[in-house]
Design a protein around this motif. Structure first.
Motif, PDB file in Angstrom:
ATOM      1  N   UNK A  75      27.716  15.330  49.926  1.00  0.00           N
ATOM      2  CA  UNK A  75      29.012  14.708  50.179  1.00  0.00           C
ATOM      3  C   UNK A  75      29.547  15.091  51.550  1.00  0.00           C
ATOM      4  N   UNK A  76      29.052  16.204  52.099  1.00  0.00           N
ATOM      5  CA  UNK A  76      29.485  16.620  53.440  1.00  0.00           C
ATOM      6  C   UNK A  76      29.275  15.507  54.450  1.00  0.00           C
ATOM      7  N   UNK A  77      28.094  14.879  54.401  1.00  0.00           N
ATOM      8  CA  UNK A  77      27.800  13.801  55.341  1.00  0.00           C
ATOM      9  C   UNK A  77      28.756  12.627  55.152  1.00  0.00           C
ATOM     10  N   UNK A  78      29.086  12.333  53.892  1.00  0.00           N
ATOM     11  CA  UNK A  78      29.987  11.214  53.612  1.00  0.00           C
ATOM     12  C   UNK A  78      31.355  11.460  54.225  1.00  0.00           C
ATOM     13  N   UNK A  87      19.425  14.003  65.711  1.00  0.00           N
ATOM     14  CA  UNK A  87      18.749  14.758  64.657  1.00  0.00           C
ATOM     15  C   UNK A  87      19.261  14.328  63.279  1.00  0.00           C
ATOM     16  N   UNK A  88      20.579  14.228  63.142  1.00  0.00           N
ATOM     17  CA  UNK A  88      21.149  13.827  61.856  1.00  0.00           C
ATOM     18  C   UNK A  88      20.841  12.364  61.545  1.00  0.00           C
ATOM     19  N   UNK A  89      20.829  11.511  62.574  1.00  0.00           N
ATOM     20  CA  UNK A  89      20.560  10.091  62.358  1.00  0.00           C
ATOM     21  C   UNK A  89      19.129   9.869  61.880  1.00  0.00           C
ATOM     22  N   UNK A 127      20.977  12.394  57.577  1.00  0.00           N
ATOM     23  CA  UNK A 127      21.973  13.382  57.188  1.00  0.00           C
ATOM     24  C   UNK A 127      21.596  14.075  55.879  1.00  0.00           C
ATOM     25  N   UNK A 128      20.326  14.047  55.504  1.00  0.00           N
ATOM     26  CA  UNK A 128      19.903  14.720  54.276  1.00  0.00           C
ATOM     27  C   UNK A 128      19.827  16.220  54.517  1.00  0.00           C
ATOM     28  N   UNK A 129      20.247  16.985  53.517  1.00  0.00           N
ATOM     29  CA  UNK A 129      20.253  18.433  53.644  1.00  0.00           C
ATOM     30  C   UNK A 129      19.029  19.015  52.954  1.00  0.00           C
ATOM     31  N   UNK A 167      15.377  17.637  48.738  1.00  0.00           N
ATOM     32  CA  UNK A 167      15.993  16.894  49.827  1.00  0.00           C
ATOM     33  C   UNK A 167      17.190  16.147  49.253  1.00  0.00           C
ATOM     34  N   UNK A 168      18.391  16.571  49.598  1.00  0.00           N
ATOM     35  CA  UNK A 168      19.584  15.999  48.997  1.00  0.00           C
ATOM     36  C   UNK A 168      20.463  15.362  50.054  1.00  0.00           C
TER      37      UNK A 168
END
Length: 460
Positions: A427-430, A407-409, A413-415, A423-424
């Motif tokens: 930094x959490x994903x980083x 799902x994230x891939x 990883x956009x929130x 659609x951002x």
């Protein structure tokens, strides 16, 4: 009289056999859906493959939903699109219809995750195929498919509200854990590869095997070096992007450290099979994770691939068509496919990994379930009468985490922000990706130094 009626009249035994086969395949305890195209196979292997097929099917549907042509039609689903802005900025404001593929992927993966989590709960403490729940694990595939469809349909009627935002954080945690599972499998694969080739070199044609080891090791390090150069070129600037420079430099230094440690004399004495081949594989994967993390940096100046990842994306009359395909996502998808297949069909050559992954071969799997006693050449035989060959609950948890990872891939990883249709890339994903790369390096380093620090324990 029709052909089918004539067959039923002239060959009643054949008709009864076909009907019995269909019922046993869809509702019985033996997973014979694949028996017609497979040799005699363990019951446990076939069951894992079919569950993995369910996951791949959900992944395929998710991919189809983010194809622009399909995504544009999703607004016909009730309650999915209720206006929105069509302006496009650095933070990623997109048209409401462009947001639908993202929301659909979240709901489809929620359905597959809920499906596997349900079976993880049902299969707690199943010890052998004599447990009635083992029949549910290894059969009733038609009804399982219906359950998956039912959960999927229900997921698309979940009210928007804060569902997507909350599920994003579930996806972050689950993806982090699945990346760790990937790293464990990768480290195990690297050690197994090196051991097999070194053993072959000792048995004969040493020059050929050592040459092959050198070629692969050199290739992996060459690609890793090229990756570092490209990361500095595309994701850093002379007058800024300090965070990117620090992350690339740190992971480069860490990779050099583990490479040097892998060939230290004490490490070689404790583990003769340890070497640069394993270190080169871990280095290459670490740099891939670094690349994937930098592709999520929410700074357009330092991340040229932010938001619109595909240069072929164009504008349509009703707004921006957002493309969610980029190179890190494609590579991540391939790794996901390989890891889930690995979990489904293979046990490790190392007992410690089997214990960690709860997939250690049971006595039943080693000595029971002889296919020769079955009638016919294509049968799924029960190899778990005395003990399960793998932990059912842990297997479903792995697929549950895999659903969150895919799902994230697929959504990069956009929130999502339901209130303003933003659609951002947070930094959490980083930091999740970078921390997972550090965890993988520490785990690999532990496999090198553990035999020295704990000489009384077995690490073969």
């Amino acid at each position: 009289m029709s052909g089918s009626a004539r067959i039923q009249r002239d060959y009643p035994a054949v008709t009864d056999a076909v009907q019995t086969w269909a019922v046993s395949c869809l509702c019985g305890s033996a997973p014979c859906l694949l028996c017609g195209c497979c040799p005699s196979t363990r019951n446990s292997t076939i069951s894992r493959l079919i569950f993995t097929f369910f996951l791949f099917l959900g992944t395929l549907v998710s991919i189809i939903m983010i194809i622009p042509g399909v995504e544009e039609q999703l607004h016909k689903l009730p309650g999915f699109c209720e206006g929105g802005s069509s302006s496009l900025g650095i933070q990623g404001r997109v048209n409401c219809k462009s947001f639908l593929g993202h929301k659909s992927v979240y709901r489809m993966c929620f359905a597959t995750a809920a499906f596997f989590f349900l079976f993880a709960l049902i299969m707690i403490c199943v010890r052998s195929s004599k447990d009635p729940r083992a029949a549910i694990q290894n059969g009733f595939w038609f009804f399982k498919f219906l359950i998956l469809i039912g959960i999927t349909v229900g997921a698309f009627y979940i009210p928007n509200g804060s569902f997507t935002t909350v599920w994003f954080y579930f996806g972050v945690v689950g993806s982090f854990l699945f990346i760790l599972i990937q790293l464990i499998l990768l480290i195990d694969f690297a050690h197994s590869w090196s051991q097999v080739w070194l053993r072959n070199a000792n048995e004969g044609n040493a020059k050929g095997w050592y040459a092959a080891l050198f070629i692969f090791t050199f290739t992996f390090y060459a690609v890793s070096l090229a990756a570092v150069v490209l990361l500095y070129v595309y994701y850093t600037k002379p007058d800024g992007c300090t965070e990117n420079k620090v992350l690339i430099s740190l992971n480069l230094i860490f990779c050099i450290i583990v490479s040097v440690v892998s060939i230290l004399p004490k490490i070689q004495d404790a583990q003769p099979h340890s070497g640069l081949l394993q270190a080169s594989i871990i280095t290459l994967y670490t740099l891939f994770i670094t690349w994937s993390a930098l592709a999520n940096v929410p700074n357009k100046y330092c991340n040229p691939t932010l938001l619109v990842r595909n240069s072929t994306a164009g504008l349509v009359a009703d707004g921006q068509v957002t493309q969610w395909w980029d190179a890190p996502s494609i590579v991540g998808l391939v790794i996901f496919l390989l890891c889930t297949l690995f979990i489904s069909i293979r046990s490790s050559d190392h007992s410690q990994v089997n214990k960690m992954m709860l997939t250690e071969e049971s006595p039943a799997m080693l000595s029971g379930g002889d296919p020769s006693v079955e009638d016919g050449g294509h049968r799924a035989y029960d190899n778990e009468q005395d003990g399960v060959a793998y932990n059912y609950t842990f297997f479903h948890i792995c697929l549950f985490l895999a659903s969150l990872y895919i799902m994230m891939t697929l959504t990069n990883w956009y929130r999502p922000d339901e209130g303003s249709q933003m659609m951002t890339s947070p930094w959490t994903a980083v930091w999740v990706k970078i921390s997972s790369s550090w965890a993988g390096l520490l785990l690999y380093l532990w496999t090198l130094v553990a035999p020295i620090l704990l000489p009384g324990r077995e690490f073969s």
